[in-house]
Design a protein around this motif. Structure first.
Motif, PDB file in Angstrom:
ATOM      1  N   THR A 172       0.860  -1.241   0.002  1.00  0.00           N
ATOM      2  CA  THR A 172      -0.100   0.029   0.014  1.00  0.00           C
ATOM      3  C   THR A 172       1.071   1.172   0.094  1.00  0.00           C
ATOM      4  N   THR A 173       0.638   2.201  -0.825  1.00  0.00           N
ATOM      5  CA  THR A 173       1.350   3.362  -0.949  1.00  0.00           C
ATOM      6  C   THR A 173       0.291   4.781  -0.819  1.00  0.00           C
ATOM      7  N   GLN A 174       0.617   5.772  -0.893  1.00  0.00           N
ATOM      8  CA  GLN A 174      -0.019   6.873  -1.231  1.00  0.00           C
ATOM      9  C   GLN A 174      -1.021   7.033  -2.237  1.00  0.00           C
ATOM     10  N   GLU A 175      -0.604   6.233  -3.310  1.00  0.00           N
ATOM     11  CA  GLU A 175      -1.325   6.306  -4.400  1.00  0.00           C
ATOM     12  C   GLU A 175      -2.199   5.213  -4.622  1.00  0.00           C
ATOM     13  N   ARG A 176      -2.358   4.038  -3.549  1.00  0.00           N
ATOM     14  CA  ARG A 176      -3.096   2.930  -3.710  1.00  0.00           C
ATOM     15  C   ARG A 176      -3.104   2.331  -2.622  1.00  0.00           C
ATOM     16  N   HIS A 177      -4.356   1.909  -2.459  1.00  0.00           N
ATOM     17  CA  HIS A 177      -4.627   1.117  -1.256  1.00  0.00           C
ATOM     18  C   HIS A 177      -4.771  -0.783  -1.635  1.00  0.00           C
TER      19      HIS A 177
END
Length: 511
Positions: A172-177
């Motif tokens: 998980t990153t800031q752009e995607r969960h």
């Protein structure tokens, strides 16, 4: 007059026969019920178990038989009657007596249900003691890695491929969960690991991250059916009798199948044929299959053994890893202590070695406790009481009685302390030398004992240690639904999915 008398007498006898038939049938049924009730009458159990195998059927149908077996021994004692001719035990001394090298107990008809071919047994299903021991001796060097110095390297290669997949698709990153199904992913990892060890190459389960060949789907749909055959063993006899009929043979797995178990058999068949045609490589430069063929395992049997290894070896180890991760990530105290040990240890990169995992005491305690609290096998693996009968727990048990081995119950033995239902790795580090010895004596029985002791222990423990270390030293893992973390169905082994987790960089940072 004589003819008339003879005819009349025949008529009377015929009518009398028809009149007596219900009575005779009733007498037979009553006699059977009395025998069923009396021959094991001194052994406690559910009131209706002596009359029918439906108690066992209901336990399996519930998909939570591990809990059912655990509770029935807790309620009635270490030896319980659960069928007309079926007992269950969770007693360590009885386990050791039944499974010992000198034991006269034999494998029961339960094992026939696991045969891929009704007419041919394999290492798991062979009931004849001498044949089993001879086959075991041929296969042991492969399973234990004595003939395969590159065994750990093969495991590391597949583990690296899996870790790369997680980094690319599951973090998980800031752009995607990402809700990542760790249960399924670990299954694909273990399939490819075992395939690589057996055949010399993976089959693409990790790269494609899906059920290649529909293998898992076939297991999940057919296993609940097969396990019922282990109760109603007459079905196995019928199948064996009619299996020569062409239309029936089509239902059984075949190397010609395009998916499922048969498809894996087909891949194994091609590899076996190629090995035989090209010649087995020099010793100590081979796969498990090469080792088996070199040691005299028949080619057709080797095909079955590859399939069984993929099924039995991968699923049980996958369950052990899933269960261990679940208990770690849902226990903050354990999670903190284990991640501190892993992240502060000076270990090899990119993959920790087997030797290094053994040097991490808390990790080893977690592995022992994970296997104890959630053993991957719940099937009873019934043994048959030898001629002359036996005395168990102070009670005489007649010959021919089937005795099931309750592994979940065994591993909740009082020897592990007053909190046996709690996942607490510390118990293995806090124990005195005497306590630890007693705990080890019980725990080691989970891998069977004597001539049936599991050949894949080293592999399983190595894989567990490596996977846990490499996941937790790279990322933090959080269960998305701690109140319902996964879907787990128990059918002698566990079928698990929807273990959704959130994988983030260490210390919870998202970048």
């Amino acid at each position: 007059m004589t003819a008339f008398a003879e005819g009349f007498q025949a008529l009377v006898q015929r009518d009398l026969t028809w009149t007596l038939m219900p009575t005779v049938a009733t007498v037979i049924i009553v006699a059977w019920i009395i025998r069923s009730t009396l021959h094991l009458r001194k052994i406690p159990g559910p009131w209706w178990a002596p009359y029918t195998r439906l108690w066992l059927f209901r336990a399996l149908y519930s998909e939570r038989c591990a809990d059912v077996y655990l509770q029935v021994n807790r309620k009635y004692g270490p030896l319980v009657r659960i069928g007309p001719n079926h007992l269950i035990t969770n007693d360590p001394l009885t386990f050791r007596k039944i499974l010992g090298v000198q034991s006269k107990y034999t494998r029961g008809p339960w094992f026939d249900a696991l045969r891929l071919d009704p007419h041919n047994a394999n290492l798991i299903t062979e009931r004849h003691r001498q044949k089993h021991d001879a086959l075991r001796a041929k296969m042991a060097p492969g399973y234990q890695g004595k003939d395969i110095p590159q065994m750990e390297h093969a495991i590391d290669r597949n583990l690296l491929t899996w870790l790369d997949y997680i980094q690319k698709h599951a973090v998980t990153t800031q752009e995607r969960h990402v809700a990542f199904d760790m249960a399924r992913s670990i299954q694909w990892l273990l399939f490819d690991m075992v395939c690589h060890l057996c055949l010399g190459h993976p089959l693409g389960f990790i790269d494609q991250h899906e059920d290649c060949y529909g293998f898992q789907n076939v297991l999940e749909t057919r296993l609940p059916i097969v396990e019922k055959f282990a109760i109603f063993t007459e079905v196995n006899t019928w199948i064996k009798m009619i299996s020569h009929i062409p239309i029936v043979r089509r239902v059984l797995p075949s190397p010609k199948d395009k998916d499922g178990i048969g498809a894996i058999m087909g891949v194994a068949q091609k590899t076996v044929n190629a090995r035989i045609a090209q010649g087995i490589p020099p010793k100590h430069n081979e796969t498990m299959l090469d080792s088996w063929l070199r040691n005299g395992v028949d080619g057709s049997l080797a095909v079955t053994e590859v399939t069984i290894a993929l099924f039995a070896g991968s699923d049980t180890t996958a369950t052990s890893i899933r269960a261990l991760l679940l208990h770690i990530i849902t226990n903050p105290l354990v999670y903190k202590r284990l991640t501190d040990e892993i992240r502060n240890a000076a270990t090899s990169t990119p993959i920790i070695t087997e030797r290094e995992t053994k040097s991490l005491p808390y990790l080893q305690a977690c592995i022992l406790e994970g296997l104890r609290i959630f053993p991957p096998i719940t099937a009873l693996r019934e043994r048959v009481v030898p001629p002359g009968g036996d005395t168990l727990n102070g009670v005489y048990v007649p010959e021919g009685t089937n005795i099931g081995l309750n592994l979940p119950g065994l591993l909740r033995n009082e020897v592990f302390g007053p909190d046996v239902d709690v996942f607490r790795p510390e118990r293995w580090l806090e124990a005195t030398a005497e306590q630890r010895q007693r705990m080890d004596r019980v725990h080691e029985l989970m891998f069977n004992w004597g001539s049936t002791r599991c050949l894949g222990i080293r592999l399983a423990v190595m894989m567990m240690g490596k996977v846990v270390v490499e996941v937790l030293r790279r990322w933090d893992v959080v269960a998305l639904r701690p109140q319902r973390p996964w879907r787990s169905r128990c059918h002698g082994i566990f079928l698990q999915r929807d273990f959704d987790v959130r994988v983030v960089d260490m210390e919870g940072t998202v970048r």
